[in-house]
Design a protein around this motif. Structure first.
Motif, PDB file in Angstrom:
ATOM      1  N   PHE A 256       0.825  -1.204   0.000  1.00 47.19           N
ATOM      2  CA  PHE A 256       0.000   0.000   0.000  1.00 47.19           C
ATOM      3  C   PHE A 256       0.864   1.261   0.000  1.00 47.19           C
ATOM      4  N   GLY A 257       0.337   2.297  -0.629  1.00 46.09           N
ATOM      5  CA  GLY A 257       1.058   3.566  -0.725  1.00 46.09           C
ATOM      6  C   GLY A 257       0.125   4.726  -0.461  1.00 46.09           C
ATOM      7  N   LEU A 258       0.670   5.800   0.097  1.00 43.98           N
ATOM      8  CA  LEU A 258      -0.112   7.006   0.365  1.00 43.98           C
ATOM      9  C   LEU A 258      -0.226   7.807  -0.931  1.00 43.98           C
ATOM     10  N   ARG A 259      -1.434   8.150  -1.323  1.00 44.06           N
ATOM     11  CA  ARG A 259      -1.684   8.864  -2.575  1.00 44.06           C
ATOM     12  C   ARG A 259      -1.174  10.306  -2.491  1.00 44.06           C
ATOM     13  N   GLY A 299       9.915   5.692  -0.300  1.00 47.09           N
ATOM     14  CA  GLY A 299       9.034   6.858  -0.281  1.00 47.09           C
ATOM     15  C   GLY A 299       7.865   6.645   0.658  1.00 47.09           C
ATOM     16  N   ALA A 300       6.652   6.726   0.116  1.00 45.69           N
ATOM     17  CA  ALA A 300       5.435   6.545   0.912  1.00 45.69           C
ATOM     18  C   ALA A 300       4.783   5.206   0.606  1.00 45.69           C
ATOM     19  N   GLU A 301       5.585   4.169   0.319  1.00 40.54           N
ATOM     20  CA  GLU A 301       5.074   2.840   0.010  1.00 40.54           C
ATOM     21  C   GLU A 301       5.495   1.856   1.094  1.00 40.54           C
ATOM     22  N   PRO A 338      -5.255   9.641   1.741  1.00 47.05           N
ATOM     23  CA  PRO A 338      -5.794   8.300   1.505  1.00 47.05           C
ATOM     24  C   PRO A 338      -4.719   7.385   0.928  1.00 47.05           C
ATOM     25  N   CYS A 339      -4.991   6.089   0.940  1.00 49.53           N
ATOM     26  CA  CYS A 339      -3.999   5.152   0.403  1.00 49.53           C
ATOM     27  C   CYS A 339      -4.633   4.250  -0.644  1.00 49.53           C
ATOM     28  N   CYS A 340      -3.797   3.638  -1.466  1.00 55.08           N
ATOM     29  CA  CYS A 340      -4.229   2.636  -2.435  1.00 55.08           C
ATOM     30  C   CYS A 340      -3.510   1.330  -2.084  1.00 55.08           C
TER      31      CYS A 340
END
Length: 643
Positions: A256-259, A299-301, A338-340
């Motif tokens: 998951f990563g932050l959008r 990064g944000a993952e 939000p995250c994906c």
């Protein structure tokens, strides 16, 4: 180094020792030592955040890459060889036996023609590596594709590694010398035994000290320094151990990563961005049990490996989504991100850790592209991965193997009825895959970071070629148009880079037109305005490509300063059949005239289309009617020599 020096001083007092010669060119580095160097190179590459850290080995005739860091932006491969005498960075380090730092070769007259510039490497920091007898082994160096001054801390780290390598070389050298001595000093076995015992004790002490350092480096190699979580390497190792223990449970890898996390760093600063990542990782830890693996990938993952019997593990996925949706309160800021999420399951989707994580990451990309909360890996995803992996495996060396080239499509002046320029178009011909369409590999290069090196190649090649054509007839107006990737436009020094290239190849700025799309403008409005202003101040023309197809094309004309509009080919294709397309094309041309912009119609293929845009007083045409994209030699023959 002190124990080696003491032992060497004692042995050198023996005349037989001084008479024993060692050919250092024949000394091989053992696998264990080589692997240690490789691990340290990769670790330094992560710590310094530079794509290329190399150990070079020199001979009398050439210098080659002995080992190189594993980084997607690193253009150097092991055993790459270059002959001496061409002014290489490393050759200078070896000659001077001193540190060399070049922050930006493009700005340095001594280095602006260095061969590494062709690979996009403009920053350099290197140190000499030397055998104990004074003969050069080579260099330890780091290079970057952007300007770097390599501050005191990074240079100190490099120097520490230099000392360790020189100590290893001293050990190899002494071992080789001792081997020769043992062959000729049979009568002195007892005496040498005492000397070797003393030396071994000192070597053991060195090994113990090195072990302490390596244990510390190993932790940093396997863990993310910001969050304290496992990093990619550490996670893969842990997951591999977990998968090697068969049972009836399934393993769910949740990637998951932050959008849009990039906007957090840009809006609030990197200090706030780092704090958000720390808080988010702490929140996720609280909803996980002690047996669940958790890592920050990049990064944000982030990625989680959870074992269970639930076929979908939806409760855990919902908990991650809810955790990400809770606002982060920092100082006076309240930040929502939000995250994906993408999910792959073992053993159904894969049984190897790396493959499982790759498939979960691919599923996350689909979640991000389709704007859904989460996505599970499926057959469609697998097909995309296989094609992507095939292209990526061949693309990684395409630039090095000279498989990439530029074709040039004529830009036709409707008023003067002649070719006044060309658009540079990238082409890839793979010996294995054949001709690969740009729409298949450009996005892949942007995703894996190769687009920077490829973009540099396009800029170098196109500007050099345009300068050549212009020099043949300086009185004739000629300009070359080059498409710019959004990733290239993120570089705050991009305008300086263009200025250096124009100066290097002696091309007037007015002969260069850079084409940008909506993707460039969407990422950072202030940065885009700043860089466009800098480029236009140089005299470079800016063109808005594919005009009319984006969501906010009209608003762009209000916010940004352009020189040219390019009408997308989708309007031109249907001019003869669709009245609405005719009216829209007519309106775009009229609007461009009102704003004193040049207007180019793309995709003109018929005489009827040509007649329509001429009637509406469009400035330029581009398409198969005026000429197809061709190589430089054909373009010069067909469109320049005939005038």
């Amino acid at each position: 180094m002190k124990p080696y020096q003491d032992a060497l001083s004692l042995l050198e007092q023996d005349p037989l020792f001084s008479q024993t010669q060692v050919n250092t060119a024949q000394l091989a580095v053992p696998d264990e030592m080589f692997n240690g160097w490789q691990q340290t190179l990769d670790l330094l590459s992560e710590i310094v955040d530079t794509p290329a850290i190399l150990i070079m080995r020199v001979t009398e005739r050439d210098i080659s890459v002995f080992t190189t860091s594993h980084h997607p932006d690193n253009p150097y491969k092991r055993h790459d060889t270059e002959s001496l005498g061409h002014g290489l960075y490393c050759e200078t380090v070896i000659k001077r036996q001193a540190e060399l730092v070049v922050p930006n070769a493009l700005k340095d007259k001594e280095w602006d023609r260095n061969p590494d510039i062709k690979l996009g490497m403009i920053a350099y920091c290197g140190l000499p590596l030397t055998w104990p007898n004074g003969q050069p082994f080579g260099t330890l160096c780091m290079l970057d594709n952007k300007e770097r001054d390599y501050g005191r801390t990074f240079r100190h780290l490099l120097a520490r590694f230099q000392n360790a390598i020189n100590a290893n070389l001293a050990s190899l050298y002494q071992s080789a010398k001792l081997f020769h001595l043992n062959q000729v000093l049979e009568t002195k076995v007892q005496q040498r035994t005492l000397e070797l015992t003393s030396l071994n004790k000192k070597l053991l002490s060195e090994i113990e000290q090195r072990t302490v350092i390596e244990n510390s480096l190993q932790f940093h190699k396997d863990h993310d320094p910001l969050t304290g979580l496992a990093n990619r390497l550490g996670f893969v190792n842990q997951l591999s151990q977990q998968l090697s223990q068969p049972d009836e449970l399934s393993t769910y890898v949740i990637y998951f990563g932050l959008r849009n996390f990039k906007s957090i760093n840009e809006s609030y600063g990197y200090v706030v961005g780092d704090k958000v990542l720390q808080l988010f990782s702490q929140r996720i830890k609280r909803i996980l049990d002690k047996d669940t693996l958790f890592a920050r990938i990049a990064g944000a993952e982030f990625v989680i490996a959870h074992r269970g019997k639930n076929p979908l593990e939806l409760p855990l996925i919902d908990s991650i989504i809810q955790t990400a949706n809770i606002p982060f309160a920092l100082a006076e800021f309240s930040i929502n991100i939000p995250c994906c999420i993408g999910v792959a399951v073992a053993p159904t989707d894969a049984q190897e850790a790396s493959e499982l994580m790759q498939k979960a990451g691919a599923a996350m990309s689909i979640s991000k592209a389709e704007a859904t909360p989460y996505s599970f890996f499926n057959k469609h995803t697998q097909t995309n991965i296989e094609r992507r992996c095939l292209l990526e495996s061949h693309l990684v060396d395409a630039l090095k193997h000279q498989e990439l080239s530029l074709h040039y499509q004529p830009l036709f002046s409707l008023q003067h009825k002649r070719v006044i320029g060309a658009e540079a178009l990238l082409r890839w011909h793979s010996p294995q895959l054949g001709d690969v369409p740009p729409d298949q590999f450009i996005s892949l290069a942007e995703h894996n970071g190769q687009i920077i090196a490829i973009g540099n190649f396009v800029l170098h090649t196109a500007i050099e070629q345009a300068a050549k054509w212009r020099s043949q007839d300086p009185s004739r107006p000629f300009r070359v148009a080059i498409n710019i990737s959004p990733l290239q436009f993120r570089d705050t020094d991009f305008a300086d880079y263009i200025a250096n290239l124009l100066s290097l190849y002696r091309l007037p700025a007015s002969s260069l037109e850079l084409e940008i799309t909506e993707g460039v403008l969407l990422q950072d409005e202030q940065l885009a305005q700043h860089i466009i202003g800098q480029l236009q101040a140089l005299g470079v023309r800016i063109s808005l490509d594919d005009f009319g197809t984006g969501y906010s094309s009209l608003s762009y004309l209000q916010k940004y300063s352009f020189d040219t509009l390019k009408i997308d080919r989708c309007f031109i294709t249907n001019l003869e059949k669709n009245e609405q397309d005719r009216e829209l094309t007519r309106a775009i041309i009229a609007m461009g005239k009102k704003l004193t912009l040049n207007v180019i119609a793309e995709g003109v293929e018929t005489q009827a289309q040509d007649a329509f845009i001429r009637q509406e007083e469009c400035d330029f045409g581009q398409g198969y009617l005026y000429g197809r994209p061709v190589d430089a030699q054909t373009f010069e023959r067909d469109y320049l020599s005939s005038d």
